[in-house]
Motif scaffolding. Structure first.
Motif, PDB file in Angstrom:
ATOM      1  N   TYR A   1      -3.373  -0.725  12.678  1.00 15.25           N
ATOM      2  CA  TYR A   1      -2.040  -0.580  12.074  1.00 15.25           C
ATOM      3  C   TYR A   1      -1.550   0.849  12.237  1.00 15.25           C
ATOM      4  CZ  TYR A   1       1.667  -1.639   8.651  1.00 15.25           C
ATOM      5  OH  TYR A   1       2.875  -1.852   8.024  1.00 15.25           O
ATOM      6  N   ARG A   2      -2.430   1.810  12.041  1.00 15.39           N
ATOM      7  CA  ARG A   2      -2.056   3.203  12.271  1.00 15.39           C
ATOM      8  C   ARG A   2      -1.654   3.422  13.719  1.00 15.39           C
ATOM      9  NH1 ARG A   2      -7.313   6.105  10.083  1.00 15.39           N
ATOM     10  NH2 ARG A   2      -6.223   8.022  10.745  1.00 15.39           N
ATOM     11  N   ARG A   3      -2.282   2.692  14.629  1.00 17.09           N
ATOM     12  CA  ARG A   3      -1.892   2.777  16.040  1.00 17.09           C
ATOM     13  C   ARG A   3      -0.471   2.250  16.232  1.00 17.09           C
ATOM     14  NH1 ARG A   3      -5.648   3.270  19.586  1.00 17.09           N
ATOM     15  NH2 ARG A   3      -7.191   2.228  18.274  1.00 17.09           N
ATOM     16  N   ILE A   4      -0.117   1.190  15.516  1.00 17.52           N
ATOM     17  CA  ILE A   4       1.235   0.632  15.620  1.00 17.52           C
ATOM     18  C   ILE A   4       2.272   1.624  15.096  1.00 17.52           C
ATOM     19  CG2 ILE A   4       2.789  -1.160  14.744  1.00 17.52           C
ATOM     20  CD1 ILE A   4       0.365  -3.061  14.677  1.00 17.52           C
ATOM     21  N   THR A   5       1.986   2.258  13.977  1.00 22.76           N
ATOM     22  CA  THR A   5       2.971   3.101  13.292  1.00 22.76           C
ATOM     23  C   THR A   5       2.907   4.562  13.704  1.00 22.76           C
ATOM     24  OG1 THR A   5       1.499   3.621  11.449  1.00 22.76           O
ATOM     25  CG2 THR A   5       2.834   1.606  11.259  1.00 22.76           C
ATOM     26  N   ASN A   6       2.066   4.894  14.674  1.00 22.72           N
ATOM     27  CA  ASN A   6       1.841   6.297  15.039  1.00 22.72           C
ATOM     28  C   ASN A   6       1.232   7.059  13.856  1.00 22.72           C
ATOM     29  OD1 ASN A   6       1.960   8.388  17.017  1.00 22.72           O
ATOM     30  ND2 ASN A   6       3.749   9.264  16.002  1.00 22.72           N
ATOM     31  N   ASP A   7       0.599   6.343  12.926  1.00 21.22           N
ATOM     32  CA  ASP A   7      -0.008   6.916  11.729  1.00 21.22           C
ATOM     33  C   ASP A   7       0.971   7.836  11.010  1.00 21.22           C
ATOM     34  OD1 ASP A   7      -2.086   7.082   9.918  1.00 21.22           O
ATOM     35  OD2 ASP A   7      -2.989   8.845  10.872  1.00 21.22           O
ATOM     36  N   ALA A   8       2.212   7.381  10.907  1.00 24.84           N
ATOM     37  CA  ALA A   8       3.290   8.207  10.359  1.00 24.84           C
ATOM     38  C   ALA A   8       3.805   7.622   9.047  1.00 24.84           C
ATOM     39  CB  ALA A   8       4.430   8.317  11.366  1.00 24.84           C
ATOM     40  N   LEU A   9       4.540   8.444   8.309  1.00 26.59           N
ATOM     41  CA  LEU A   9       5.219   8.004   7.090  1.00 26.59           C
ATOM     42  C   LEU A   9       6.662   7.680   7.448  1.00 26.59           C
ATOM     43  CD1 LEU A   9       3.812  10.634   4.565  1.00 26.59           C
ATOM     44  CD2 LEU A   9       2.897   8.381   5.168  1.00 26.59           C
ATOM     45  N   TRP A  10       6.966   6.385   7.482  1.00 27.63           N
ATOM     46  CA  TRP A  10       8.267   5.905   7.917  1.00 27.63           C
ATOM     47  C   TRP A  10       9.221   5.771   6.733  1.00 27.63           C
ATOM     48  CZ3 TRP A  10       9.759   4.175  12.944  1.00 27.63           C
ATOM     49  CH2 TRP A  10       8.769   4.359  13.918  1.00 27.63           C
ATOM     50  N   PRO A  11      10.533   5.753   6.996  1.00 21.26           N
ATOM     51  CA  PRO A  11      11.493   5.468   5.926  1.00 21.26           C
ATOM     52  C   PRO A  11      11.226   4.095   5.323  1.00 21.26           C
ATOM     53  CG  PRO A  11      12.613   6.317   7.877  1.00 21.26           C
ATOM     54  CD  PRO A  11      11.201   6.050   8.286  1.00 21.26           C
ATOM     55  N   PRO A  12      11.543   3.893   4.059  1.00 16.77           N
ATOM     56  CA  PRO A  12      11.237   2.623   3.395  1.00 16.77           C
ATOM     57  C   PRO A  12      11.829   1.404   4.085  1.00 16.77           C
ATOM     58  CG  PRO A  12      11.868   4.273   1.780  1.00 16.77           C
ATOM     59  CD  PRO A  12      12.130   4.870   3.129  1.00 16.77           C
ATOM     60  N   GLU A  13      12.943   1.570   4.790  1.00 15.27           N
ATOM     61  CA  GLU A  13      13.615   0.435   5.421  1.00 15.27           C
ATOM     62  C   GLU A  13      12.993   0.038   6.763  1.00 15.27           C
ATOM     63  OE1 GLU A  13      15.010   3.270   4.670  1.00 15.27           O
ATOM     64  OE2 GLU A  13      16.382   2.935   2.986  1.00 15.27           O
ATOM     65  N   ALA A  14      12.079   0.835   7.276  1.00 17.62           N
ATOM     66  CA  ALA A  14      11.513   0.575   8.598  1.00 17.62           C
ATOM     67  C   ALA A  14      10.721  -0.724   8.616  1.00 17.62           C
ATOM     68  CB  ALA A  14      10.620   1.732   9.026  1.00 17.62           C
ATOM     69  N   THR A  15      10.761  -1.402   9.746  1.00 16.92           N
ATOM     70  CA  THR A  15      10.060  -2.672   9.939  1.00 16.92           C
ATOM     71  C   THR A  15       8.922  -2.506  10.937  1.00 16.92           C
ATOM     72  OG1 THR A  15      11.442  -3.372  11.788  1.00 16.92           O
ATOM     73  CG2 THR A  15      12.236  -3.882   9.547  1.00 16.92           C
ATOM     74  N   LEU A  16       8.123  -3.548  11.062  1.00 18.75           N
ATOM     75  CA  LEU A  16       7.053  -3.534  12.051  1.00 18.75           C
ATOM     76  C   LEU A  16       7.622  -3.364  13.457  1.00 18.75           C
ATOM     77  CD1 LEU A  16       3.939  -3.937  12.413  1.00 18.75           C
ATOM     78  CD2 LEU A  16       4.476  -6.319  12.953  1.00 18.75           C
ATOM     79  N   SER A  17       8.734  -4.023  13.749  1.00 15.55           N
ATOM     80  CA  SER A  17       9.350  -3.899  15.068  1.00 15.55           C
ATOM     81  C   SER A  17       9.801  -2.472  15.337  1.00 15.55           C
ATOM     82  CB  SER A  17      10.538  -4.852  15.193  1.00 15.55           C
ATOM     83  OG  SER A  17      10.117  -6.196  15.146  1.00 15.55           O
ATOM     84  N   ASP A  18      10.364  -1.817  14.312  1.00 13.09           N
ATOM     85  CA  ASP A  18      10.781  -0.428  14.477  1.00 13.09           C
ATOM     86  C   ASP A  18       9.593   0.455  14.834  1.00 13.09           C
ATOM     87  OD1 ASP A  18      13.533  -0.781  13.832  1.00 13.09           O
ATOM     88  OD2 ASP A  18      13.023  -0.842  11.706  1.00 13.09           O
TER      89      ASP A  18
END
Length: 464
Positions: free
Chosen positions: A375-392
């Motif tokens: 999952y960290r690989r998917i998200t770039n291990d980043a803190l995304w805005p609350p509205e962000a989706t898996l596709s984003d």
């Protein structure tokens, strides 16, 4: 669905996040759905006259940076400065017959991390040396406690293999950890209960997918998480797209399914129980198990671990031995496949998946990403805005993507802001305790990762 043709891509991204494929510079060849958004884009054409790129092409022109070990993220700092050195101490305790030279080198690595020494590349030759050299180059001069956490973590595990002479001995330093889990009564009982669940194919599929999610708690690197077991309350599932996944698998044409595996032991067994159902029911003609090339993160699955688990299941007899027999037959027939790859040992984001894997995923009915590290690989291990989706977060990906993960780190997308706010008030550690989980689905997270120039030249985007 509207007819096949050339359409200009438009989709809502997360607030403040502008993936390139959402921009007016991008033109997709694909199918447009009823609201004018692209559902299955396959080729991206770039208007080079209006687009502006750095000399290192990326489809994501703006995305959050990964969390770091410098104290800006408390959990990352604690995990790197305290938890990881403790794990290396356990390696020596559980492998008392290691020779003095290996013990010395493991202790020296532990000290380098605790004392925040500059990171350095392990010496050649090694089959993955060049890959790690490329990953380290942008971080030259950074220290263990002053860099990207995901990189530092997996790089430290790679240094551990060098200290343990892995390529000479081929000895998994975490085999004692895995041995306890594989031979536990808890694993035997959990697999037996999973196989005993009756009902329609749809009901059994949903149940086994849910098992695969909560099996992710059985992480041998986090004893407090594993102690919670594989049972969970409905309120612990913060995002549940499994009904959509089941609908798509049941309604669509049978296609290959890929499991990007995480932990050996109970979670691995649940993955095999799911694979057995997919193959036996005809929902998938093949299931491919993507595993690590070398030991990492204590309990992550290697190819040898799959055969080891099959031997354990066979020894139990009864329905577990029958499961092992079916799976062994599927391996012999080529319907069940095991594919190790160095990519899964690196910190490289999923959006930069190499072409050898991208081509493998291209005709998949479903790709299941298991666990927190993936999952960290998917998200770039980043803190995304609350509205962000898996596709984003995932960016372009060539197949439907399902992420099954119990939360053991701070990165998170696809959970509504109200739920986040409520949990912030109720639990200080809800993002890292492993109590809560998500089952998030991107029916199609993007297009084939190719930029086509005006002269029809195709340029791979963000190579490994």
């Amino acid at each position: 669905m509207k007819s096949e043709g050339v359409v200009r891509g438009k989709s809502e991204g997360a607030r403040g996040i502008t993936p390139f494929w959402h921009s007016p510079h991008a033109v997709f060849i694909g199918k447009e759905n009823e609201v004018g958004h692209i559902r299955h884009p396959r080729v991206l054409t770039v208007n080079w006259e209006s687009a502006r790129f750095s000399n290192k092409l990326r489809l994501m022109t703006d995305h959050p940076a990964p969390v770091r070990t410098d104290g800006s993220n408390a959990f990352a700092r604690r995990s790197m400065a305290e938890r990881l050195p403790g794990i290396f101490d356990e390696v020596l305790e559980r492998n008392p017959d290691y020779p003095p030279g290996i013990k010395h080198d493991v202790r020296a690595l532990r000290t380098a991390i605790v004392e925040d020494a500059p990171m350095a590349l392990f010496g050649p030759p090694a089959p993955d040396h060049d890959q790690w050299a490329r990953r380290l180059a942008p971080r030259e001069g950074e220290t263990w406690l002053g860099t990207d956490w995901f990189f530092a973590e997996v790089f430290a595990y790679r240094h551990l293999l060098a200290a343990c002479r892995y390529w000479t001995t081929r000895r998994d330093p975490f085999r004692p950890h895995k041995n306890e889990e594989l031979h536990s009564e808890a694993l035997r009982d959990a697999v037996g209960e999973a196989l005993a669940v009756d009902g329609s194919l749809r009901e059994r599929l949903a149940h086994r997918l849910l098992n695969c999610l909560w099996g992710n708690r059985m992480d041998l690197s986090m004893e407090g998480v594993a102690a919670q077991g594989t049972s969970a309350e409905d309120e612990h599932l913060l995002s549940n797209d499994l009904p959509d996944v089941v609908d798509d698998l049941m309604a669509g044409d049978a296609g290959p399914v890929h499991l990007i595996m995480d932990n050996a032991g109970t979670e691995e067994a649940f993955d095999l129980v799911l694979a057995d159902l997919l193959l036996d029911s005809g929902l998938a003609p093949t299931v491919t198990l993507h595993v690590k090339m070398t030991p990492v993160l204590v309990s992550d699955v290697l190819g040898d671990d799959v055969y080891w688990l099959l031997d354990v299941l066979e020894d139990h007899g009864g329905t577990l031995a029958e499961l092992a027999g079916r799976l062994c037959g599927q391996l012999r027939d080529g319907r069940l496949r095991i594919v190790p790859d160095f990519f899964w040992n690196l910190d490289t984001p999923l959006r930069n998946v190499p072409s050898r894997l991208e081509q493998t995923f291209a005709d998949a009915a479903l790709v299941v990403s298991k666990g927190d590290a993936n999952y960290r690989r998917i998200t770039n291990d980043a803190l995304w805005p609350p509205e962000a989706t898996l596709s984003d977060a995932a960016g372009p990906f060539p197949a439907p993507l399902l992420a099954l993960r119990t939360l053991k780190s701070d990165t998170l997308v696809g959970v509504d802001p109200d739920t986040r706010a409520r949990l912030d008030q109720q639990h200080d550690d809800w993002r890292t305790s492993g109590t809560f989980g998500v089952a998030q689905y991107a029916p199609w997270a993007g297009g084939v990762r190719v930029c086509r120039c005006r002269d029809d030249t195709e340029i791979p985007v963000a190579p490994e």
